[in-house]
Design a protein around this motif. Sequence first.
Motif, mmCIF file in Angstrom:
data_model
loop_
_atom_site.group_PDB
_atom_site.id
_atom_site.type_symbol
_atom_site.label_atom_id
_atom_site.label_comp_id
_atom_site.label_asym_id
_atom_site.label_seq_id
_atom_site.Cartn_x
_atom_site.Cartn_y
_atom_site.Cartn_z
ATOM 1 N N GLU A 94 0.823 -1.201 0.000
ATOM 2 C CA GLU A 94 0.000 0.000 0.000
ATOM 3 C C GLU A 94 0.864 1.262 0.000
ATOM 4 O O GLU A 94 0.533 2.254 -0.669
ATOM 5 C CB GLU A 94 -0.935 -0.008 1.215
ATOM 6 C CG GLU A 94 -1.839 1.214 1.317
ATOM 7 C CD GLU A 94 -2.781 1.376 0.142
ATOM 8 O OE1 GLU A 94 -3.254 2.504 -0.083
ATOM 9 O OE2 GLU A 94 -3.049 0.379 -0.576
ATOM 10 N N ILE A 95 1.966 1.242 0.738
ATOM 11 C CA ILE A 95 2.878 2.396 0.734
ATOM 12 C C ILE A 95 3.432 2.623 -0.671
ATOM 13 O O ILE A 95 3.524 3.760 -1.151
ATOM 14 C CB ILE A 95 4.018 2.179 1.749
ATOM 15 C CG1 ILE A 95 3.464 2.240 3.176
ATOM 16 C CG2 ILE A 95 5.118 3.230 1.563
ATOM 17 C CD1 ILE A 95 4.481 1.893 4.247
ATOM 18 N N ASN A 97 1.980 1.862 -3.466
ATOM 19 C CA ASN A 97 0.902 2.397 -4.292
ATOM 20 C C ASN A 97 0.677 3.882 -4.040
ATOM 21 O O ASN A 97 0.392 4.644 -4.971
ATOM 22 C CB ASN A 97 -0.396 1.632 -4.023
ATOM 23 C CG ASN A 97 -0.360 0.211 -4.557
ATOM 24 O OD1 ASN A 97 0.377 -0.078 -5.504
ATOM 25 N ND2 ASN A 97 -1.135 -0.674 -3.964
ATOM 26 N N ARG A 98 0.792 4.295 -2.784
ATOM 27 C CA ARG A 98 0.508 5.695 -2.444
ATOM 28 C C ARG A 98 1.675 6.630 -2.720
ATOM 29 O O ARG A 98 1.475 7.804 -3.051
ATOM 30 C CB ARG A 98 0.126 5.793 -0.969
ATOM 31 C CG ARG A 98 -1.208 5.171 -0.635
ATOM 32 C CD ARG A 98 -1.720 5.724 0.672
ATOM 33 N NE ARG A 98 -2.969 5.127 1.080
ATOM 34 C CZ ARG A 98 -3.812 5.708 1.921
ATOM 35 N NH1 ARG A 98 -3.527 6.890 2.429
ATOM 36 N NH2 ARG A 98 -4.929 5.102 2.277
ATOM 37 N N PHE A 99 2.906 6.140 -2.546
ATOM 38 C CA PHE A 99 4.081 7.008 -2.657
ATOM 39 C C PHE A 99 5.122 6.405 -3.597
ATOM 40 O O PHE A 99 6.275 6.193 -3.213
ATOM 41 C CB PHE A 99 4.700 7.227 -1.270
ATOM 42 C CG PHE A 99 3.756 7.790 -0.241
ATOM 43 C CD1 PHE A 99 3.434 9.137 -0.230
ATOM 44 C CD2 PHE A 99 3.190 6.962 0.721
ATOM 45 C CE1 PHE A 99 2.559 9.656 0.721
ATOM 46 C CE2 PHE A 99 2.326 7.460 1.678
ATOM 47 C CZ PHE A 99 2.004 8.813 1.675
ATOM 48 N N TRP A 165 10.044 12.272 2.574
ATOM 49 C CA TRP A 165 8.695 11.850 2.946
ATOM 50 C C TRP A 165 7.942 13.029 3.548
ATOM 51 O O TRP A 165 8.512 13.815 4.313
ATOM 52 C CB TRP A 165 8.759 10.676 3.931
ATOM 53 C CG TRP A 165 9.257 9.432 3.270
ATOM 54 C CD1 TRP A 165 10.560 9.111 3.014
ATOM 55 C CD2 TRP A 165 8.472 8.370 2.732
ATOM 56 N NE1 TRP A 165 10.639 7.914 2.366
ATOM 57 C CE2 TRP A 165 9.366 7.432 2.166
ATOM 58 C CE3 TRP A 165 7.106 8.118 2.679
ATOM 59 C CZ2 TRP A 165 8.931 6.259 1.560
ATOM 60 C CZ3 TRP A 165 6.665 6.943 2.069
ATOM 61 C CH2 TRP A 165 7.572 6.034 1.516
ATOM 62 N N GLY A 191 -3.801 12.896 3.210
ATOM 63 C CA GLY A 191 -3.073 11.940 2.386
ATOM 64 C C GLY A 191 -1.570 11.997 2.555
ATOM 65 O O GLY A 191 -0.838 11.244 1.897
ATOM 66 N N MET A 194 -0.395 7.511 5.546
ATOM 67 C CA MET A 194 -1.377 6.465 5.306
ATOM 68 C C MET A 194 -2.264 6.247 6.526
ATOM 69 O O MET A 194 -3.444 5.955 6.420
ATOM 70 C CB MET A 194 -0.655 5.167 4.937
ATOM 71 C CG MET A 194 -1.530 4.111 4.328
ATOM 72 S SD MET A 194 -0.560 2.806 3.539
ATOM 73 C CE MET A 194 0.048 1.931 4.988
ATOM 74 N N ASP A 195 -1.679 6.401 7.714
ATOM 75 C CA ASP A 195 -2.355 6.203 8.988
ATOM 76 C C ASP A 195 -1.448 6.791 10.057
ATOM 77 O O ASP A 195 -0.362 7.305 9.730
ATOM 78 C CB ASP A 195 -2.643 4.719 9.232
ATOM 79 C CG ASP A 195 -1.416 3.834 9.104
ATOM 80 O OD1 ASP A 195 -0.293 4.325 9.357
ATOM 81 O OD2 ASP A 195 -1.555 2.653 8.749
#
Length: 362
Positions: A94-95, A97-99, A165, A191, A194-195
């Motif tokens: 997921e990381i 995909n997002r970054f 980051w 955004g 992620m959490d």
Amino acid sequence: MDAVSGGAVLGAPDMLRLIEDEPAITQEFMRYQIETATPVCAGLGEVRAELGRLRGLLAGAADRVDCVLVAAGVLPFDAPPALAAVTDEPRYREIVNRFPALLSSAGTCGCHVHIGVPSRELGVQVLSRLRPWLPQLLAISANSPFALGQDTGWDSWRHPMWSRWPTARPPEIWADAGQYDAAVRSLVDSGAAMDPRGVYWHARLSPRYPTVEVRIADVCLSADDAVLLAGLVRALVATAVAEFREGRPAPAVPTVTIADALSAAARHGLGGPGIDVRSGEVKPQQQLFLDLLDHVRPGLDITGDTDEVERLAAGVVLGGTGADRQRELRTASATTGEFVVALADTTAESRAAQLTVDGHGW
């Protein structure tokens, strides 16, 4: 790392299978990374013993899968294609995909120190009081001078890489835990993270444990360096708690000033110029480190770590940081393989500093 070429080896999954009954060793983002986490320790002797034990286990496992274990903030030599090296785990996917643009900055290695605090409200007050000292913690722990086989000119190349980051920045001053939580929610909702686990402030309240978590340091080349870092962070927290209970306000240092001081610490380590965040003046980084030791003396008295921290601090001042020692080892090595093996030997070594000091008369 490969003991001849210095290249990254995707050996962490195989190493974990060899030591699957050790819960303190876990996978990390890249398959050439592996993480150790000590249990809760009551003293620095326990920290050293656990670090030595865990590094020894990993060094043995690395040998069995034909590689060597090296503690460095970034890979000194070539890395495999980043996407192919990512550990196959849902959170890491997921990381990615997002970054995706930050994937090349994900293979860095840091040292995080957790100090237990009785409440989150007190933890927020501690963060406000220790944030001006983050540059000195980075300066003494700098351990990533090489990347892609070249000297980067930075003692901590990890710091500018990791700072790409969006949430990897100094903490702010928050009035209470409510303000802190609102800041976390804002970063997640926008955004940028992620959490809550993905809010990478250089010091934060742990989202999983009842601790203040200081995350600014490179992974330490030697266990002694990590013990020094742990002793300083614990003393910083103890000093901050005492200041809060005495009614002393948190220093109103602008975040941008702390960021500039961190950049200077990352570039020059302990041997060059630094920024005094209280005055804005340029001063020798070593003097700023001595100022840190003076600042935490009340905390060292509380924790009982004065003698140990003094000995270890003298070792860094006289013997150099991890970055200094990496450069010395490379200069003394005839081949890449000889350098890599020397790094691995230093990583696995576990010893207490034997220097005797008198105050700061180093």
